[in-house]
Enzyme design. Structure first.
Site, PDB file in Angstrom:
ATOM      1  N   HIS A 155       0.824  -1.214   0.000  1.00  0.00           N
ATOM      2  CA  HIS A 155       0.000   0.000   0.000  1.00  0.00           C
ATOM      3  C   HIS A 155       0.862   1.269   0.000  1.00  0.00           C
ATOM      4  O   HIS A 155       0.423   2.322   0.460  1.00  0.00           O
ATOM      5  CB  HIS A 155      -0.952   0.043   1.206  1.00  0.00           C
ATOM      6  CG  HIS A 155      -1.760  -1.194   1.379  1.00  0.00           C
ATOM      7  ND1 HIS A 155      -2.911  -1.449   0.660  1.00  0.00           N
ATOM      8  CD2 HIS A 155      -1.578  -2.283   2.184  1.00  0.00           C
ATOM      9  CE1 HIS A 155      -3.404  -2.621   1.013  1.00  0.00           C
ATOM     10  NE2 HIS A 155      -2.614  -3.154   1.934  1.00  0.00           N
ATOM     11  N   SER A 276      13.903  21.558 -16.934  1.00  0.00           N
ATOM     12  CA  SER A 276      12.709  22.376 -17.122  1.00  0.00           C
ATOM     13  C   SER A 276      13.070  23.631 -17.902  1.00  0.00           C
ATOM     14  O   SER A 276      14.161  24.184 -17.746  1.00  0.00           O
ATOM     15  CB  SER A 276      12.118  22.760 -15.764  1.00  0.00           C
ATOM     16  OG  SER A 276      11.173  23.806 -15.895  1.00  0.00           O
ATOM     17  N   LYS A 282      15.367  21.855 -11.802  1.00  0.00           N
ATOM     18  CA  LYS A 282      14.685  20.588 -12.042  1.00  0.00           C
ATOM     19  C   LYS A 282      15.554  19.561 -12.757  1.00  0.00           C
ATOM     20  O   LYS A 282      16.328  19.873 -13.654  1.00  0.00           O
ATOM     21  CB  LYS A 282      13.409  20.799 -12.878  1.00  0.00           C
ATOM     22  CG  LYS A 282      12.337  21.613 -12.204  1.00  0.00           C
ATOM     23  CD  LYS A 282      11.764  20.933 -10.989  1.00  0.00           C
ATOM     24  CE  LYS A 282      11.005  19.674 -11.338  1.00  0.00           C
ATOM     25  NZ  LYS A 282       9.820  19.937 -12.189  1.00  0.00           N
ATOM     26  N   GLU A 289       9.063   8.238 -17.188  1.00  0.00           N
ATOM     27  CA  GLU A 289       7.670   8.646 -17.343  1.00  0.00           C
ATOM     28  C   GLU A 289       7.148   8.308 -18.733  1.00  0.00           C
ATOM     29  O   GLU A 289       5.993   7.871 -18.891  1.00  0.00           O
ATOM     30  CB  GLU A 289       7.537  10.146 -17.082  1.00  0.00           C
ATOM     31  CG  GLU A 289       7.756  10.522 -15.629  1.00  0.00           C
ATOM     32  CD  GLU A 289       7.796  12.030 -15.416  1.00  0.00           C
ATOM     33  OE1 GLU A 289       7.770  12.447 -14.247  1.00  0.00           O
ATOM     34  OE2 GLU A 289       7.857  12.788 -16.404  1.00  0.00           O
TER      35      GLU A 289
END
Length: 459
Positions: A155, A276, A282, A289
């Site tokens: 979980h 970024s 960043k 992804e």
């Protein structure tokens, strides 16, 4: 006039030509189509259906077309509709009347079934090779991290301590199953359909086994209707591809989480991250992804082809032209995802110290606390309750179980002694779980040995 146009009195509408044509995507089958035609021509000559001279002229002409397409010297014709008719038209233009005999005893229905099977076999081999490379990397990383402690989760909550090696070997097992599925899929793909004709075979004395041997097929198909209408093997490949992508996506999701400052378990290599356009600090895990995102694309191809096939009567229907783009795109994206993911994983830095601290927090040793009490003679359900109370006490006083003093521990049970500290240390929690398949170092080492033995059988 089209090669099939003898029965028609007017030309196909230009819009229909564009809508009907598949050459803009099935040109990718040119190698499979030409090799299949060469094998067919040799068989026709062997059987005396065409002369040896005609067979030789056809094969030589096809070899020249193959070389020219590979060299980018051929411009395909929309009017010729597909790769099969384009190749045949080119052949007739080059060698004349002999070229018109190539299609003897053959239909585009069994021809395209052959081409797609050849392509799928090749795709399976390539993806298998990609998975083998990834599996070997996982074994190497597992060997390097046999002693790297980390928290295991359920979980997304810390559950019990494990090692990074054990975690990596879980993915080894996933991809091992994928290798098995691909192997199974190839068995059912490895059947040669040429000779089935449009649906009912042919009156010519074809030697189907001879063609199968030339093209490296294990066997010929058993039923002419099924031969031209079957796309189960494509759906099966897309299903296997979807499972591989699902496994990659799960792995990528963890790497995305682990690369956050909140986890800080891993640092992505600069070569596999992006920045970024507005925020200079960043470092984004875009590769992971994007692989995660492409899983949906492959899943969509599987569902799309299942939907296409679900209502088709026997035998061939034009709907089945829709099998190729999903197959080509899923194969291409899966190959890119596997090779890119392997490169990313090979360059990741695992932060052992942070993982170790993570394993110490979150009461991941609470189960071992309860097991300690059971060994002292307390029923497990009572031991569970005692441990829960100890955890609650620790939460209120901002302590870990290992921080509790001997006096504090006695308040929960007089049976608790100082031997508890050793019993719930990270090393003990992990290495006492010696059950086969468990996270104990001795078991993970055996899992790696088993994994290497499995990989050796594939070579």
């Amino acid at each position: 006039m089209k090669l099939w146009g003898g029965r028609f009195e007017k030309a196909t509408d230009a819009a229909v030509d564009d809508f009907h044509s598949s050459i803009h995507f099935d040109w990718k089958l040119y190698e499979e189509d030409i090799h299949g035609s060469m094998a067919h021509a040799r068989m026709l000559a062997k059987q005396g259906i065409i002369t040896d001279a005609e067979g030789e002229a056809i094969v030589k002409g096809l070899e020249g077309i193959l070389q020219d397409i590979a060299a980018g010297k051929v411009e395909f014709s929309l009017a010729a509709e597909d790769i099969h008719m384009n190749v045949e038209t080119l052949l007739i233009g080059r060698i004349g009347e002999a070229g018109k005999k190539l299609h003897t005893g053959r239909s585009r229905n069994d021809q395209v079934a052959l081409d797609v099977r050849l392509y799928t076999k090749s795709a399976i081999d390539e993806i298998t090779g990609d998975l083998v490379t990834l599996e070997n990397l996982l074994l190497k990383l597992a060997e390097e991290h046999l002693d790297t402690m980390m928290p295991g989760y359920t979980h997304l909550q810390k559950a019990q301590p494990i090692t990074l090696a054990h975690h990596l070997m879980a993915y080894f097992q996933m991809f091992r199953r994928d290798l098995g599925r691909l192997s199974d899929c190839k068995v059912r793909t490895d059947e040669m359909p040429l000779g089935a004709g449009a649906l009912a075979g042919t009156t010519y004395d074809l030697d189907r086994e001879y063609v199968a041997r030339q093209l490296g097929f294990a066997r010929v198909t058993e039923n002419s209707l099924d031969s031209v209408s079957d796309r189960d093997f494509v759906i099966e490949f897309l299903s296997a591809a979807s499972l591989i992508m699902m496994h990659l996506s799960r792995f990528c999701e963890e790497l995305v989480l682990w690369s956050t400052q909140e986890f800080s378990f891993v640092t992505m290599d600069d070569g596999y991250a992006t920045g970024s356009s507005i925020m200079p600090q960043k470092k984004n895990p875009d590769v992971a992804e994007l692989i995660r995102g492409k899983s949906g694309r492959v899943f969509g191809h599987l569902m799309g082809l299942l939907t296409t096939m679900k209502g088709l009567p026997l035998a061939y229907n034009k709907d089945m032209q829709e099998d190729k783009e999903p197959l080509f795109d899923a194969h291409s994206n899966l190959h890119k995802c596997l090779t890119t993911f392997t490169g990313m994983l090979a360059t990741i830095t695992f932060r052992k110290d942070v993982m170790h601290r993570g394993a110490l927090g979150g009461f991941a040793n609470a189960t071992d606390f309860a097991d300690y009490l059971v060994r002292k003679g307390i029923p497990f359900r009572d031991a569970h309750e005692i441990t829960g109370k100890a955890v609650l006490y620790c939460i209120k006083h901002e302590k870990s179980l290992l921080d509790l003093s001997a006096e504090e521990l006695k308040d929960f049970s007089p049976l608790i002694g100082e031997d508890l500290y050793g019993a719930i240390s990270l090393e003990t929690c992990v290495n006492e779980r010696k059950v086969y398949g468990g996270p104990a170092k001795v078991q993970v080492e055996q899992a790696i040995v088993n994994g290497r033995a499995f990989m050796a059988k594939l070579s």
